[in-house]
Design a protein around this motif. Structure first.
Motif, PDB file in Angstrom:
ATOM      1  N   GLU A 183      16.261 -15.016  43.174  1.00  0.00           N
ATOM      2  CA  GLU A 183      16.707 -14.911  44.568  1.00  0.00           C
ATOM      3  C   GLU A 183      17.922 -14.001  44.645  1.00  0.00           C
ATOM      4  N   TYR A 184      18.027 -13.283  45.776  1.00  0.00           N
ATOM      5  CA  TYR A 184      19.269 -12.568  46.093  1.00  0.00           C
ATOM      6  C   TYR A 184      19.844 -13.326  47.292  1.00  0.00           C
ATOM      7  N   GLY A 185      20.824 -14.147  47.108  1.00  0.00           N
ATOM      8  CA  GLY A 185      21.301 -14.984  48.214  1.00  0.00           C
ATOM      9  C   GLY A 185      20.162 -15.872  48.695  1.00  0.00           C
ATOM     10  N   ASN A 186      19.827 -15.769  49.981  1.00  0.00           N
ATOM     11  CA  ASN A 186      18.724 -16.580  50.511  1.00  0.00           C
ATOM     12  C   ASN A 186      17.367 -15.905  50.350  1.00  0.00           C
ATOM     13  N   GLN A 187      17.399 -14.640  49.933  1.00  0.00           N
ATOM     14  CA  GLN A 187      16.154 -13.851  49.857  1.00  0.00           C
ATOM     15  C   GLN A 187      15.417 -14.128  48.545  1.00  0.00           C
ATOM     16  N   ILE A 188      14.212 -14.706  48.653  1.00  0.00           N
ATOM     17  CA  ILE A 188      13.425 -14.937  47.436  1.00  0.00           C
ATOM     18  C   ILE A 188      12.725 -13.634  47.048  1.00  0.00           C
ATOM     19  N   ALA A 189      12.935 -13.174  45.828  1.00  0.00           N
ATOM     20  CA  ALA A 189      12.327 -11.908  45.393  1.00  0.00           C
ATOM     21  C   ALA A 189      11.168 -12.147  44.420  1.00  0.00           C
ATOM     22  N   LEU A 190      11.267 -13.202  43.607  1.00  0.00           N
ATOM     23  CA  LEU A 190      10.160 -13.571  42.711  1.00  0.00           C
ATOM     24  C   LEU A 190       9.975 -15.083  42.789  1.00  0.00           C
ATOM     25  N   GLY A 228       1.750  -3.739  44.536  1.00  0.00           N
ATOM     26  CA  GLY A 228       2.131  -4.549  45.695  1.00  0.00           C
ATOM     27  C   GLY A 228       2.880  -3.691  46.689  1.00  0.00           C
ATOM     28  N   PRO A 229       2.964  -4.141  47.938  1.00  0.00           N
ATOM     29  CA  PRO A 229       3.641  -3.352  48.973  1.00  0.00           C
ATOM     30  C   PRO A 229       5.146  -3.248  48.717  1.00  0.00           C
ATOM     31  N   ASN A 230       5.809  -2.378  49.447  1.00  0.00           N
ATOM     32  CA  ASN A 230       7.268  -2.272  49.337  1.00  0.00           C
ATOM     33  C   ASN A 230       7.895  -3.626  49.636  1.00  0.00           C
ATOM     34  N   GLY A 231       8.883  -3.980  48.863  1.00  0.00           N
ATOM     35  CA  GLY A 231       9.576  -5.255  49.085  1.00  0.00           C
ATOM     36  C   GLY A 231       8.885  -6.440  48.429  1.00  0.00           C
ATOM     37  N   ALA A 232       7.804  -6.190  47.679  1.00  0.00           N
ATOM     38  CA  ALA A 232       7.037  -7.295  47.090  1.00  0.00           C
ATOM     39  C   ALA A 232       7.765  -7.971  45.926  1.00  0.00           C
ATOM     40  N   GLY A 233       8.649  -7.212  45.253  1.00  0.00           N
ATOM     41  CA  GLY A 233       9.376  -7.794  44.116  1.00  0.00           C
ATOM     42  C   GLY A 233       9.135  -7.042  42.806  1.00  0.00           C
ATOM     43  N   LYS A 234       8.479  -5.898  42.862  1.00  0.00           N
ATOM     44  CA  LYS A 234       8.117  -5.160  41.637  1.00  0.00           C
ATOM     45  C   LYS A 234       9.358  -4.690  40.869  1.00  0.00           C
ATOM     46  N   THR A 235      10.276  -4.044  41.591  1.00  0.00           N
ATOM     47  CA  THR A 235      11.479  -3.544  40.912  1.00  0.00           C
ATOM     48  C   THR A 235      12.312  -4.712  40.399  1.00  0.00           C
ATOM     49  N   THR A 236      12.355  -5.790  41.173  1.00  0.00           N
ATOM     50  CA  THR A 236      13.116  -6.971  40.723  1.00  0.00           C
ATOM     51  C   THR A 236      12.544  -7.494  39.416  1.00  0.00           C
ATOM     52  N   PHE A 237      11.214  -7.468  39.292  1.00  0.00           N
ATOM     53  CA  PHE A 237      10.643  -7.939  38.030  1.00  0.00           C
ATOM     54  C   PHE A 237      11.085  -7.045  36.875  1.00  0.00           C
TER      55      PHE A 237
HETATM   56  P1  ADP Z   1       9.602  -3.636  45.461  1.00  0.00           P
HETATM   57  O1  ADP Z   1      10.079  -3.028  44.195  1.00  0.00           O
HETATM   58  O2  ADP Z   1       8.255  -4.269  45.330  1.00  0.00           O
HETATM   59  O3  ADP Z   1       9.663  -2.691  46.623  1.00  0.00           O
HETATM   60  P2  ADP Z   1      12.072  -5.184  45.326  1.00  0.00           P
HETATM   61  O4  ADP Z   1      12.040  -5.892  44.040  1.00  0.00           O
HETATM   62  O5  ADP Z   1      12.902  -3.953  45.432  1.00  0.00           O
HETATM   63  O6  ADP Z   1      10.570  -4.864  45.803  1.00  0.00           O
HETATM   64  O7  ADP Z   1      12.565  -6.194  46.468  1.00  0.00           O
HETATM   65  C1  ADP Z   1      12.058  -7.521  46.582  1.00  0.00           C
HETATM   66  C2  ADP Z   1      12.831  -8.241  47.664  1.00  0.00           C
HETATM   67  O8  ADP Z   1      14.168  -8.446  47.242  1.00  0.00           O
HETATM   68  C3  ADP Z   1      12.909  -7.463  48.974  1.00  0.00           C
HETATM   69  O9  ADP Z   1      12.854  -8.395  50.049  1.00  0.00           O
HETATM   70  C4  ADP Z   1      14.268  -6.800  48.898  1.00  0.00           C
HETATM   71  O10 ADP Z   1      14.787  -6.585  50.194  1.00  0.00           O
HETATM   72  C5  ADP Z   1      15.077  -7.829  48.135  1.00  0.00           C
HETATM   73  N1  ADP Z   1      16.147  -7.206  47.343  1.00  0.00           N
HETATM   74  C6  ADP Z   1      15.978  -6.318  46.335  1.00  0.00           C
HETATM   75  N2  ADP Z   1      17.164  -5.996  45.778  1.00  0.00           N
HETATM   76  C7  ADP Z   1      18.113  -6.683  46.467  1.00  0.00           C
HETATM   77  C8  ADP Z   1      19.538  -6.786  46.366  1.00  0.00           C
HETATM   78  N3  ADP Z   1      20.210  -6.108  45.451  1.00  0.00           N
HETATM   79  N4  ADP Z   1      20.173  -7.612  47.234  1.00  0.00           N
HETATM   80  C9  ADP Z   1      19.477  -8.332  48.164  1.00  0.00           C
HETATM   81  N5  ADP Z   1      18.142  -8.289  48.300  1.00  0.00           N
HETATM   82  C10 ADP Z   1      17.461  -7.484  47.467  1.00  0.00           C
END
Ligand code: ADP
Length: 227
Positions: A12-19, A36-45
């Motif tokens: 999670e990033y704060g309240n935002q669930i990423a994975l 997956g679409p933009n914002g799906a969580g790929k880069t976070t993984f």
């Molecule tokens: P993708 O790579 O699939 O486009 P991301 O992993 O970049 O997706 O993002 C997944 C979710 O986490 C999105 O809702 C994005 O807005 C949020 N997010 C990514 N990085 C941050 C960050 N540093 N702070 C807060 N939210 C983030």
């Protein structure tokens, strides 16, 4: 044998669930695409895999080691979505820099620079400054940097974005070559199925942080699981 094993990962990033309860495994010597679409969580993984961000729970192993162990990243090359470098460096200067941080000998660096430039078809750009390159040219340079060192696993985040059709074709050929001729593993993040469908052995589909399905590309595409 798996080179990446992720089990029930939450981030999670704060309240935002990423994975969310995210699990995948990536076979050694294969091409795996996380789609997956933009914002799906790929880069976070990918960032979690490289221990650039901390996960909340679950586990990730890379090269058989937990990702908080720096040795897990030995032989791993990562190309972020936007490759950038100091604008006043030349293309060969950047490659030399990467060779040095990979501890390659001076003579070998020269040879590797030539080989990398040639393989990516950017030999004509060797003396150009980074500030003068197009996005596609920078992307190619990013790939050239990765192949300067001897990596076993290449992690490419949206590698086709910004490339022209010829660049896309050349990069696909290179990815296939890395697998076929050198037995490397390639992990690709993409939001466009058609870009990776033909070259991937395996695929994982992610949406809103959840891995919907994963397995062999040819079995998943055409199966009813996505209908
Ligand atoms: P993708 O790579 O699939 O486009 P991301 O992993 O970049 O997706 O993002 C997944 C979710 O986490 C999105 O809702 C994005 O807005 C949020 N997010 C990514 N990085 C941050 C960050 N540093 N702070 C807060 N939210 C983030």
């Amino acid at each position: 044998m798996s080179i990446i094993i992720a089990k029930n990962v939450y981030k999670e990033y704060g309240n935002q669930i990423a994975l969310k309860d995210f699990s995948i495994s990536v076979r050694k010597g294969k091409i795996f695409s996380l789609l997956g679409p933009n914002g799906a969580g790929k880069t976070t993984f990918v960032k979690s895999l490289l221990h650039l961000v901390n996960i909340k729970s679950g586990s990730i192993e890379l090269n058989g080691l937990k990702v908080n162990n720096p040795n897990s990243r030995i032989g791993v090359g990562y190309l972020p979505e936007r490759f950038s470098f100091f604008p006043y460096y030349t293309v060969e200067g950047v490659l030399e820099f990467y060779g040095k941080i990979k501890n390659i000998s001076k003579i070998q660096i020269g040879e590797n620079i030539e080989k990398s430039l040639d393989l990516i078809n950017i030999s004509s750009l060797a003396k150009k400054k980074i500030s003068t390159l197009s996005k596609g040219q920078k992307q190619r340079l990013g790939i050239a940097c990765l192949i300067m060192g001897e990596n076993q696993l290449y992690i490419l985040d949206e590698p086709f974005s910004g490339l022209d059709p010829i660049g896309i074709k050349e990069l696909k050929d290179l990815i296939i070559k890395l697998r076929n001729e050198e037995g490397k593993t390639v992990f690709i993040n993409s939001h466009i199925l058609s870009e990776v469908e033909k070259i991937s052995d395996d695929v994982g589909f992610i949406n809103k942080g959840v891995c919907l399905t994963s397995g062999e590309m040819k079995e998943i595409i055409g199966s009813s699981s996505l209908e």
